[in-house]
Structures are given as C-alpha cells and as structure tokens.
Design a protein around this motif. Structure first.
Motif, PDB file in Angstrom:
ATOM      1  N   ALA A  90      -6.179 -39.119  82.756  1.00 55.30           N
ATOM      2  CA  ALA A  90      -5.860 -40.476  83.198  1.00 55.30           C
ATOM      3  C   ALA A  90      -7.129 -41.127  83.733  1.00 55.30           C
ATOM      4  O   ALA A  90      -7.942 -40.468  84.397  1.00 55.30           O
ATOM      5  CB  ALA A  90      -4.795 -40.439  84.289  1.00 55.30           C
ATOM      6  N   GLN A  91      -7.293 -42.397  83.436  1.00 60.72           N
ATOM      7  CA  GLN A  91      -8.480 -43.122  83.901  1.00 60.72           C
ATOM      8  C   GLN A  91      -8.390 -43.361  85.404  1.00 60.72           C
ATOM      9  O   GLN A  91      -7.345 -43.736  85.908  1.00 60.72           O
ATOM     10  CB  GLN A  91      -8.610 -44.463  83.170  1.00 60.72           C
ATOM     11  CG  GLN A  91      -8.910 -44.328  81.714  1.00 60.72           C
ATOM     12  CD  GLN A  91     -10.327 -43.802  81.448  1.00 60.72           C
ATOM     13  OE1 GLN A  91     -11.139 -43.604  82.337  1.00 60.72           O
ATOM     14  NE2 GLN A  91     -10.615 -43.572  80.198  1.00 60.72           N
ATOM     15  N   ARG A  92      -9.509 -43.159  86.090  1.00 58.68           N
ATOM     16  CA  ARG A  92      -9.581 -43.417  87.528  1.00 58.68           C
ATOM     17  C   ARG A  92      -9.784 -44.893  87.803  1.00 58.68           C
ATOM     18  O   ARG A  92      -9.488 -45.374  88.881  1.00 58.68           O
ATOM     19  CB  ARG A  92     -10.719 -42.618  88.160  1.00 58.68           C
ATOM     20  CG  ARG A  92     -10.467 -41.133  88.128  1.00 58.68           C
ATOM     21  CD  ARG A  92     -11.681 -40.400  88.609  1.00 58.68           C
ATOM     22  NE  ARG A  92     -12.706 -40.553  87.550  1.00 58.68           N
ATOM     23  CZ  ARG A  92     -13.963 -40.236  87.682  1.00 58.68           C
ATOM     24  NH1 ARG A  92     -14.404 -39.785  88.811  1.00 58.68           N
ATOM     25  NH2 ARG A  92     -14.795 -40.386  86.686  1.00 58.68           N
ATOM     26  N   GLY A  93     -10.321 -45.594  86.849  1.00 57.55           N
ATOM     27  CA  GLY A  93     -10.553 -47.017  87.004  1.00 57.55           C
ATOM     28  C   GLY A  93     -10.587 -47.662  85.633  1.00 57.55           C
ATOM     29  O   GLY A  93     -10.810 -46.979  84.634  1.00 57.55           O
ATOM     30  N   CYS A  94     -10.333 -48.952  85.602  1.00 55.94           N
ATOM     31  CA  CYS A  94     -10.319 -49.683  84.331  1.00 55.94           C
ATOM     32  C   CYS A  94     -11.158 -50.952  84.459  1.00 55.94           C
ATOM     33  O   CYS A  94     -10.632 -52.063  84.533  1.00 55.94           O
ATOM     34  CB  CYS A  94      -8.879 -50.014  83.941  1.00 55.94           C
ATOM     35  SG  CYS A  94      -7.905 -48.539  83.550  1.00 55.94           S
ATOM     36  N   PRO A  95     -12.469 -50.781  84.521  1.00 58.65           N
ATOM     37  CA  PRO A  95     -13.329 -51.959  84.655  1.00 58.65           C
ATOM     38  C   PRO A  95     -13.370 -52.760  83.364  1.00 58.65           C
ATOM     39  O   PRO A  95     -13.054 -52.238  82.290  1.00 58.65           O
ATOM     40  CB  PRO A  95     -14.699 -51.345  84.945  1.00 58.65           C
ATOM     41  CG  PRO A  95     -14.666 -50.034  84.236  1.00 58.65           C
ATOM     42  CD  PRO A  95     -13.242 -49.551  84.385  1.00 58.65           C
ATOM     43  N   PRO A  96     -13.750 -54.029  83.471  1.00 55.24           N
ATOM     44  CA  PRO A  96     -13.939 -54.822  82.259  1.00 55.24           C
ATOM     45  C   PRO A  96     -15.110 -54.255  81.446  1.00 55.24           C
ATOM     46  O   PRO A  96     -15.860 -53.414  81.947  1.00 55.24           O
ATOM     47  CB  PRO A  96     -14.257 -56.226  82.787  1.00 55.24           C
ATOM     48  CG  PRO A  96     -14.528 -56.088  84.228  1.00 55.24           C
ATOM     49  CD  PRO A  96     -14.020 -54.766  84.680  1.00 55.24           C
ATOM     50  N   PRO A  97     -15.272 -54.701  80.212  1.00 50.42           N
ATOM     51  CA  PRO A  97     -16.387 -54.203  79.386  1.00 50.42           C
ATOM     52  C   PRO A  97     -17.738 -54.411  80.086  1.00 50.42           C
ATOM     53  O   PRO A  97     -17.872 -55.296  80.938  1.00 50.42           O
ATOM     54  CB  PRO A  97     -16.299 -55.064  78.123  1.00 50.42           C
ATOM     55  CG  PRO A  97     -14.878 -55.511  78.069  1.00 50.42           C
ATOM     56  CD  PRO A  97     -14.449 -55.668  79.498  1.00 50.42           C
ATOM     57  N   PRO A  98     -18.735 -53.605  79.727  1.00 48.40           N
ATOM     58  CA  PRO A  98     -20.061 -53.740  80.333  1.00 48.40           C
ATOM     59  C   PRO A  98     -20.561 -55.183  80.292  1.00 48.40           C
ATOM     60  O   PRO A  98     -20.411 -55.866  79.281  1.00 48.40           O
ATOM     61  CB  PRO A  98     -20.946 -52.821  79.494  1.00 48.40           C
ATOM     62  CG  PRO A  98     -19.996 -51.787  78.963  1.00 48.40           C
ATOM     63  CD  PRO A  98     -18.705 -52.531  78.723  1.00 48.40           C
TER      64      PRO A  98
END
Length: 135
Positions: free
Chosen positions: A82-90
């Motif tokens: 599971a992802q710990r975070g879901c930031p926007p694209p670079p």
C-alpha cells in the motif's frame, strides 16, 4: 516576511533550473537541524543568497530527498505494498521551500536530528495522503 519570503521564492524558482556548478561548495545538510540552520544562514545573507553555494546545498538536499521519496514509493508499488503517500506527479507538488521549512520547524527538537530524506518523506506523506487512506 520581506527578504525571507523573497529569498524562499527565489530558491523555489531556481530549484528546477540546472545549476551552473558541478557540485555545491558546501555539503548539503543531512539532518533537519542542519537544514534549518542552513536556511537561517541563507536569510542572513540577504539579497545574493539565492545564488550562493549555501542555496545550492539546500536545493541539492531537497532534490536528493525528493528523489529518494519517489524511489521508495516506486519500490513499494513494485512490491505490491500500500502506498504511504500519493503525491502529484513530479514538478506539480505545491510545496515551496518556505512550506518545507515551516514543516521542519514544527518538528519537536527531539526529532530534528532525523535525516532530511526521512523528514521529507514524512512531510510528503502527511501533505499528500492517498484517497483510500482518508476513508
């Protein structure tokens, strides 16, 4: 605000610009405590701070932390975790250097000796939680 805001804005704008130097003359800060001290020193430099070796060291520290964070997310995804975070694209995250400094300043003194990369990952995870984690 004044010069500190102007300095932070200049650092953010220059962070994505290619550096004319091969490596900063000053080693990048390794801990949150060192990062905050370097940021304070930059503000004290005044107008030319954004083009200084100290600014290059801070930019390099943030770039290295961001790359490590993205790499850790990619590795976790490859493992099916599971992802710990879901930031926007670079390049699309709305996180200025001033924001990052503020987040680092919020760390209790007892946690300011953590590595910048670890602190950056924590900040990003808190700022950009995954939608599924919010439910």
């Amino acid at each position: 605000m004044g010069i500190a805001f102007t300095l932070m804005t200049a650092l953010v704008l220059q962070a994505s610009a290619p550096s004319s130097q091969a490596a900063p003359a000053i080693a990048p800060p390794e801990t949150v405590r060192e990062f905050l001290a370097a940021a304070d020193a930059l503000v004290a430099l005044g107008e030319g701070a954004a083009a200084s070796p100290q600014a290059d060291a801070l930019r390099l520290s943030v770039q290295d932390a961001a790359m490590a964070y993205r790499a850790a997310l990619a590795e976790a995804a490859q493992r099916g975790e599971a992802q710990r975070g879901c930031p926007p694209p670079p390049g699309q995250a709305q996180l200025s250097l001033g924001d990052l400094i503020g987040d680092f300043q919020a760390f209790p003194d007892a946690h300011r000796d953590m590595p910048v990369a670890t602190a950056f990952a924590l900040v990003m995870t808190l700022r950009y939680p995954c939608e599924t984690a919010r439910k």
